[in-house]
Design a protein around this motif. Sequence first.
Motif, PDB file in Angstrom:
ATOM      1  N   PRO A 428      75.948  45.728 111.891  1.00 49.02           N
ATOM      2  CA  PRO A 428      75.542  45.331 113.247  1.00 49.02           C
ATOM      3  C   PRO A 428      76.385  44.206 113.830  1.00 49.02           C
ATOM      4  CG  PRO A 428      73.603  45.729 111.900  1.00 49.02           C
ATOM      5  CD  PRO A 428      74.788  45.804 110.974  1.00 49.02           C
ATOM      6  N   ARG A 432      78.752  44.597 117.176  1.00 50.43           N
ATOM      7  CA  ARG A 432      78.596  43.777 118.381  1.00 50.43           C
ATOM      8  C   ARG A 432      79.957  43.306 118.886  1.00 50.43           C
ATOM      9  NH1 ARG A 432      74.290  42.069 121.847  1.00 50.43           N
ATOM     10  NH2 ARG A 432      75.087  40.300 123.021  1.00 50.43           N
ATOM     11  N   ASP A 448      73.272  43.649 124.981  1.00 50.15           N
ATOM     12  CA  ASP A 448      72.124  43.973 124.123  1.00 50.15           C
ATOM     13  C   ASP A 448      71.717  45.439 124.298  1.00 50.15           C
ATOM     14  OD1 ASP A 448      72.072  41.413 123.174  1.00 50.15           O
ATOM     15  OD2 ASP A 448      70.379  40.758 124.421  1.00 50.15           O
ATOM     16  N   ALA A 449      71.702  45.913 125.557  1.00 50.59           N
ATOM     17  CA  ALA A 449      71.320  47.298 125.819  1.00 50.59           C
ATOM     18  C   ALA A 449      72.312  48.265 125.185  1.00 50.59           C
ATOM     19  CB  ALA A 449      71.224  47.535 127.327  1.00 50.59           C
ATOM     20  N   GLU A 451      74.219  47.633 122.653  1.00 50.32           N
ATOM     21  CA  GLU A 451      74.115  47.508 121.192  1.00 50.32           C
ATOM     22  C   GLU A 451      72.944  48.339 120.668  1.00 50.32           C
ATOM     23  OE1 GLU A 451      74.042  44.043 117.726  1.00 50.32           O
ATOM     24  OE2 GLU A 451      73.667  43.513 119.826  1.00 50.32           O
ATOM     25  N   ARG A 452      71.803  48.287 121.365  1.00 54.76           N
ATOM     26  CA  ARG A 452      70.658  49.094 120.931  1.00 54.76           C
ATOM     27  C   ARG A 452      70.985  50.580 121.000  1.00 54.76           C
ATOM     28  NH1 ARG A 452      67.822  45.010 123.827  1.00 54.76           N
ATOM     29  NH2 ARG A 452      67.869  46.293 125.727  1.00 54.76           N
ATOM     30  N   ALA A 455      73.400  51.605 118.177  1.00 51.81           N
ATOM     31  CA  ALA A 455      72.712  51.701 116.889  1.00 51.81           C
ATOM     32  C   ALA A 455      71.939  53.009 116.773  1.00 51.81           C
ATOM     33  CB  ALA A 455      71.778  50.506 116.704  1.00 51.81           C
ATOM     34  N   ARG A 456      71.300  53.415 117.861  1.00 53.08           N
ATOM     35  CA  ARG A 456      70.542  54.670 117.842  1.00 53.08           C
ATOM     36  C   ARG A 456      71.481  55.866 117.686  1.00 53.08           C
ATOM     37  NH1 ARG A 456      65.173  55.465 119.228  1.00 53.08           N
ATOM     38  NH2 ARG A 456      64.042  53.513 119.458  1.00 53.08           N
ATOM     39  N   ILE A 487      70.697  54.521 128.533  1.00 43.18           N
ATOM     40  CA  ILE A 487      70.074  53.189 128.520  1.00 43.18           C
ATOM     41  C   ILE A 487      68.874  53.168 129.462  1.00 43.18           C
ATOM     42  CG2 ILE A 487      70.412  50.786 129.220  1.00 43.18           C
ATOM     43  CD1 ILE A 487      73.284  51.012 128.117  1.00 43.18           C
ATOM     44  N   PHE A 490      65.836  54.720 127.845  1.00 44.38           N
ATOM     45  CA  PHE A 490      65.186  53.801 126.904  1.00 44.38           C
ATOM     46  C   PHE A 490      64.359  52.757 127.640  1.00 44.38           C
ATOM     47  CE2 PHE A 490      68.181  55.285 123.630  1.00 44.38           C
ATOM     48  CZ  PHE A 490      67.318  55.384 122.555  1.00 44.38           C
ATOM     49  N   GLU A 491      64.882  52.258 128.730  1.00 45.14           N
ATOM     50  CA  GLU A 491      64.150  51.236 129.476  1.00 45.14           C
ATOM     51  C   GLU A 491      62.863  51.798 130.057  1.00 45.14           C
ATOM     52  OE1 GLU A 491      67.061  49.958 132.276  1.00 45.14           O
ATOM     53  OE2 GLU A 491      68.009  48.508 130.898  1.00 45.14           O
ATOM     54  N   ASP A 495      58.650  51.522 124.034  1.00 49.82           N
ATOM     55  CA  ASP A 495      58.537  51.809 122.601  1.00 49.82           C
ATOM     56  C   ASP A 495      57.822  53.132 122.313  1.00 49.82           C
ATOM     57  OD1 ASP A 495      59.781  49.395 121.944  1.00 49.82           O
ATOM     58  OD2 ASP A 495      57.876  48.290 122.030  1.00 49.82           O
TER      59      ASP A 495
END
Length: 514
Positions: A428, A432, A448-449, A451-452, A455-456, A487, A490-491, A495
């Motif tokens: 990670p 970044r 950050d968005a 990066e998430r 990762a997914r 993105i 996801f927003e 969750d």
Amino acid sequence: MTLVYEGMLQHARELLAVRGPLDAELIVSRILGAWWGRRVVEGDVEEVVGDGLVRYAAGAGTPAALALLTGIGYLGTPRQAAEAERAALDLMARGVARPAWADRLGTVMPEECFVSGDVYGDHESIVCTFSYGGPRRHALVVLVDRTKAEPVGAGGRTPRGTVPAYGMVRDAWVSSRVERLLAQCRAESRDRPLMRFEPLDPADTRAMLHRALEHTNATVNPPVGENFASYHAFLRARVRALPPGGRAPQPVPHGGDRRATLAARFLASDEAEGLSDLSAAGRCVDRIIDYGCAQDFGRPLRVSPLKAEMFLLDWLPRKVLLSPAEQEAVPHVLASWVRWAARQTGLPDEGVRATLDAVWDATARFAAAYRDPAAAGLDRALVDRLLPDGDLEALPRRAFALPFLSGRHRLSGRHGVVDLGALDPSAPADRRILLEFEHPGADQEHLDAHERLAARLWDGDPPELWETAQALLDVGFERHDVLHRLIGAFERAGDDPDALRDALGVLRHEPPPG
């Protein structure tokens, strides 16, 4: 939807002409199956469409509507059944005529259950017989596929590290010629040494079919028969009619220690004695065991011609990056494994010979089917960075998430004082840095968005994420636009995995840009 509901209500007029509850159930099941497997933007399609049909039928107030509501009260989802029963009682109180078969609906009694299939365990036909308390019986035949444990769950997949249900329902049908059907199954098992026909405990059958049907329902675009949707509601009701309290077969989720022990036992066996490169053989047998645990419902010792072909020609070429020595060794290791595993499980000699024939028949095609990214001109060191886990299927989505295969984004050079070629994109912190290199001047929230999302995509979680990215690329969206649309999904979903699945489904149907 009004026209759709009206068409279904017209179809329900057939219910006024039938005399028996079986024909009525099959008609209602066919009506309810009209939308099975379809997708809606929000909610579950059975509830969105089915609940609306119940309300429409209640408002129609005709004998056909009452007949349909009576059938839904038995075959619908629990919520639909409750609403349909209330609506049916209201129509009867208003004097609407009830169908003659209504009193017998729901009085079905389970009798016997059997399994018919080959000794390999690739596919099984589950035969369950029922009656309405009289001499006339009917049989429900359910085809369960146990060949490929594709992950399932939210969005059609199972969380990493879990073992999915023990099989998937692929088809179902009903026969009123019960004795003839059972006689044919018995004769086939008697005349063909690789076939079996055995009784099953009805309670265990219910548990097993419930899990297998859940697997089908949770899978996106499941590979079911052409008429499966018509029988889906009927099948669900018949599974509920079987006695509760049973246990489904429990696949063995072989942990690391058990896998290592299994591999060591094989490598020390007489069957493995002739393998020349024991180092490559050890790595190959690890792949065979991995496949059996992850893709064959925790059954690494099960062997069959179909499983051997799927392993060599489908799974390995898609999923595993083999060295040249491993590519040379794997067919020979698989053949030795077949002999050894068959001895552990008691597979008949005819089954062993057929499986070995399949291995050797597939060997030449394996060499042509297997894809090595290095052979396609990709730098081996780069491939190793993107595939530290050897997951060949992950290469395109990871290259999309971190596009370092060409131009200034190549995974080499320097970014300030950082040597990009020394970074590990699976870590990670290093990932970044690579994203900061790709998005100079971006603020913290934006990075950050990304990066998430990276990762997914790296993990393939959920699988629909990469499927959606490919769909958007196919219709002409640029990579940057695709990333930002993902993105945004996801927003919007937060969750909630179901909300994410729905948001991605909407994206996959976006019109081309411009």
